[in-house]
Design a protein around this motif. Structure first.
Motif, PDB file in Angstrom:
ATOM      1  N   SER A   1       0.890  -1.293   0.061  1.00  0.00           N
ATOM      2  CA  SER A   1      -0.066   0.018  -0.066  1.00  0.00           C
ATOM      3  C   SER A   1       1.031   1.270  -0.033  1.00  0.00           C
ATOM      4  N   ASP A   2       1.961   1.231   0.818  1.00  0.00           N
ATOM      5  CA  ASP A   2       2.894   2.429   0.964  1.00  0.00           C
ATOM      6  C   ASP A   2       3.623   2.479  -0.393  1.00  0.00           C
ATOM      7  N   TYR A   3       4.073   1.437  -0.831  1.00  0.00           N
ATOM      8  CA  TYR A   3       5.010   1.451  -2.198  1.00  0.00           C
ATOM      9  C   TYR A   3       4.280   1.818  -3.195  1.00  0.00           C
ATOM     10  N   SER A   4       2.885   1.577  -3.224  1.00  0.00           N
ATOM     11  CA  SER A   4       2.161   1.921  -4.665  1.00  0.00           C
ATOM     12  C   SER A   4       1.630   3.381  -4.288  1.00  0.00           C
ATOM     13  N   SER A   5       2.008   4.032  -3.178  1.00  0.00           N
ATOM     14  CA  SER A   5       1.494   5.536  -2.994  1.00  0.00           C
ATOM     15  C   SER A   5       2.723   6.381  -2.790  1.00  0.00           C
ATOM     16  N   SER A   6       3.835   5.766  -3.441  1.00  0.00           N
ATOM     17  CA  SER A   6       5.142   6.700  -3.008  1.00  0.00           C
ATOM     18  C   SER A   6       4.772   8.185  -3.688  1.00  0.00           C
ATOM     19  N   GLN A   7       4.537   8.295  -4.822  1.00  0.00           N
ATOM     20  CA  GLN A   7       4.480   9.448  -5.402  1.00  0.00           C
ATOM     21  C   GLN A   7       3.484  10.455  -4.434  1.00  0.00           C
TER      22      GLN A   7
ATOM     23  N   ALA B   1      -2.481  -0.062 -10.804  1.00  0.00           N
ATOM     24  CA  ALA B   1      -1.082   0.849 -11.297  1.00  0.00           C
ATOM     25  C   ALA B   1      -1.644   1.628 -12.649  1.00  0.00           C
ATOM     26  N   LYS B   2      -2.081   0.827 -13.585  1.00  0.00           N
ATOM     27  CA  LYS B   2      -2.461   1.465 -14.935  1.00  0.00           C
ATOM     28  C   LYS B   2      -3.511   2.417 -14.928  1.00  0.00           C
ATOM     29  N   ALA B   3      -4.509   1.990 -14.076  1.00  0.00           N
ATOM     30  CA  ALA B   3      -5.703   2.756 -14.062  1.00  0.00           C
ATOM     31  C   ALA B   3      -5.530   4.214 -13.322  1.00  0.00           C
ATOM     32  N   ALA B   4      -4.480   4.088 -12.416  1.00  0.00           N
ATOM     33  CA  ALA B   4      -4.474   5.324 -11.399  1.00  0.00           C
ATOM     34  C   ALA B   4      -3.566   6.152 -12.186  1.00  0.00           C
ATOM     35  N   ALA B   5      -2.531   5.692 -13.041  1.00  0.00           N
ATOM     36  CA  ALA B   5      -1.781   6.514 -14.234  1.00  0.00           C
ATOM     37  C   ALA B   5      -2.747   7.249 -15.228  1.00  0.00           C
ATOM     38  N   GLN B   6      -3.892   6.742 -15.556  1.00  0.00           N
ATOM     39  CA  GLN B   6      -4.657   7.056 -16.545  1.00  0.00           C
ATOM     40  C   GLN B   6      -5.943   7.890 -15.997  1.00  0.00           C
ATOM     41  N   ASP B   7      -6.131   7.985 -14.725  1.00  0.00           N
ATOM     42  CA  ASP B   7      -7.212   8.522 -14.038  1.00  0.00           C
ATOM     43  C   ASP B   7      -7.446   9.968 -14.016  1.00  0.00           C
ATOM     44  N   HIS B   8      -7.442  10.527 -15.251  1.00  0.00           N
ATOM     45  CA  HIS B   8      -7.485  12.040 -15.414  1.00  0.00           C
ATOM     46  C   HIS B   8      -8.669  12.706 -14.819  1.00  0.00           C
ATOM     47  N   PHE B   9      -9.751  12.031 -14.752  1.00  0.00           N
ATOM     48  CA  PHE B   9     -10.995  12.606 -14.248  1.00  0.00           C
ATOM     49  C   PHE B   9     -10.786  13.168 -12.907  1.00  0.00           C
ATOM     50  N   ALA B  10      -9.966  12.137 -12.009  1.00  0.00           N
ATOM     51  CA  ALA B  10      -9.979  12.458 -10.605  1.00  0.00           C
ATOM     52  C   ALA B  10      -8.901  13.444 -10.409  1.00  0.00           C
ATOM     53  N   ASP B  11      -7.897  13.405 -11.313  1.00  0.00           N
ATOM     54  CA  ASP B  11      -6.869  14.613 -11.158  1.00  0.00           C
ATOM     55  C   ASP B  11      -7.421  15.989 -11.651  1.00  0.00           C
ATOM     56  N   GLN B  12      -8.545  16.064 -12.570  1.00  0.00           N
ATOM     57  CA  GLN B  12      -8.890  17.319 -12.943  1.00  0.00           C
ATOM     58  C   GLN B  12      -9.987  17.687 -11.796  1.00  0.00           C
TER      59      GLN B  12
END
Length: 478
Positions: free
Chosen positions: A169-175, A301-312
């Motif tokens: 969980s922490d590894y995948s949340s590093s950024q 990991a792939k979905a989080a990188a492409q989740d532009h809606f959440a970022d916007q």
């Protein structure tokens, strides 16, 4: 939700600001309730540590005995996410600039609204992305670990599985953790006097450079060897118990998570799992390289990188609450952020998604809750029965109104209850038939399909009563 973890609580009906500490003691003072008397056993008065009894006042009864029950009360009082999104997006639909909204805010809102225009194909991709980003622990590896955790009686094995999940969980949340570190340090430089803040600002700049360069060891050395001692020295010399104290606590937590998120830590936790012969056999001799590739390239990991809606959405909310919009819009975005924080709380054993979209020119907002183990058949000695999955859809359709839909399924067998606005009830028979047809066409076997008028929106705790059970909640004594 750090405010739920406070170690002290005010006494109900007691205003400490009105205490006159110089007031002399008066013998037999009637204001003193149940004064101690060593010669007899005193009766209980109306003072209590529980907020649901005694002298608790106000319209909403508070509780001091459980942070979890306080959370449930807040969950009940939190504005609905679907309604809050509908309020914001509909108010800006077709509008470029409104009173009190800056140019940057207008651009963000236009970009957000453009992302909601979907057809059948784009909606399927959007739904899949939301599903994958809502479940960090998905895929064959975590299915094996979930099954092993439920079947084993070894506490050592369970502890090792949980330790691996925590590391991952922490590894995948590093950024995200790195961003938290820099944001918290920036806020700290403004929360403490300039003579201290300027020194901290230079260290924050050095940390930013090390994080950008990927120097984990150097970043940890700077955090643990310089920044944390500097802040400890500041607190001991100034006794500052204001905002800086909360920020330092948040910083210390993120430093611990950043230390825990190393690649080496994940592999070490995985090696502990492999020490168990049963798990080693189930994992099929998965190598370190294969594990890291699986974690770094999985669906989450792939979905989080492409989740532009959440970022916007996050960018738009940030700009609005920093003064980019009027007071009403700011309040609406505060409600959205509050709903996200409460709904994604660690107290909730439910999967949660939000699905706003514009379909055929109409705005549609849906909030989806899923309990993948609604009855936990394996734990109840019913391993021969299919697992029960329960869904709660909260849907707001422009021009029709608000709907609640509860869907319960065991494999292909589905029961469905739809609660609709009064304007739709004359067509209940048609809606019921269409629902049954849709289920059948998608390989499901409709069971009890009911359509009825909505009296009031369903509470999450009503549809998912399992969240009240002690084994599914965190009951932290204050």
């Amino acid at each position: 939700m750090p405010d739920l973890l406070g170690v002290t609580n005010p006494v109900p009906g007691h205003d400490s600001s009105n205490i006159n500490r110089n007031m002399p003691a008066i013998p037999n003072d009637p204001r003193i309730q149940n004064a101690p008397d060593p010669t007899r056993v005193g009766r209980p008065d109306n003072r209590t540590e529980r907020q649901d009894t005694g002298d608790a006042t106000g319209e909403r009864t508070l509780r001091y005995d459980s942070n979890f029950l306080t959370f449930l009360g807040r969950l009940n009082d939190t504005p609905g996410l679907a309604q809050a999104l509908a309020e914001v997006l509909r108010s800006f639909q077709g509008t470029v600039v409104t009173s009190g909204m800056g140019e940057g805010m207008a651009v963000d809102m236009a970009a957000l609204l453009e992302m909601l225009k979907m057809d059948e194909g784009t909606f399927a991709a959007f739904f899949k992305s939301q599903m994958e980003t809502s479940n960090r622990f998905s895929g064959p590896l975590f299915s094996i670990l979930r099954e092993a955790y439920g079947n084993t009686t070894s506490e050592v094995m369970r502890t090792n599985i949980l330790q691996f999940l925590k590391r991952y969980s922490d590894y995948s949340s590093s950024q995200h953790i790195q961003g938290n570190l820099l944001r918290t340090l920036t806020r700290l430089t403004r929360a403490i006097p300039a003579s201290w803040g300027n020194q901290l600002l230079s260290m924050a700049g050095e940390l930013e450079g090390k994080l950008a360069a990927g120097d984990r060891a150097g970043s940890l050395k700077l955090l643990q060897g310089a920044i944390i001692p500097f802040l400890a020295n500041y607190t001991s010399r100034t006794n500052d118990m204001g905002l800086s104290r909360s920020l330092i606590s948040m910083l210390a937590l993120d430093v611990a998570r950043y230390e825990n998120s190393s690649k080496e830590g994940v592999l070490q936790a995985f090696h502990q799992l492999n020490a168990n012969s049963v798990l080693r056999e189930r994992l099929g001799g998965l190598s370190d390289e294969a594990l890291l590739h699986l974690l770094d390239n999985g669906g989450f990991a792939k979905a989080a990188a492409q989740d532009h809606f959440a970022d916007q959405l996050a960018q738009t909310a940030h700009r609005a609450m920093r003064g980019g919009a009027g007071a009403e819009t700011q309040e609406a975005f505060r409600n959205i952020v509050s709903a996200f924080l409460v709904n994604e709380s660690v107290y909730m054993p439910l999967l949660h998604m939000v699905l706003p979209l514009e379909w055929n020119g109409k705005m549609l907002f849906s909030e989806l809750w899923v309990d993948p183990d609604a009855e936990e058949n394996l734990k109840r000695g019913k391993g021969n029965q299919d697992n029960t999955i329960r869904f709660l859809f909260k849907i707001d359709i422009q021009g029709l109104g608000f709907f609640d839909m509860v869907l319960t399924c065991q494999r292909e067998n589905v029961d469905l209850q739809l609660y609709c606005p009064q304007a739709v009830t004359p067509f209940a028979g048609i809606v019921q038939g269409e629902m049954s047809r849709i289920l059948s066409e998608n390989g499901m076997k409709p069971g009890a399909v009911q359509v009825q008028a909505m009296k009031k929106p369903l509470a999450i705790s009503t549809v998912f009563p399992r969240i009240f059970e002690g084994e599914n909640s965190i009951n932290v004594k204050a």
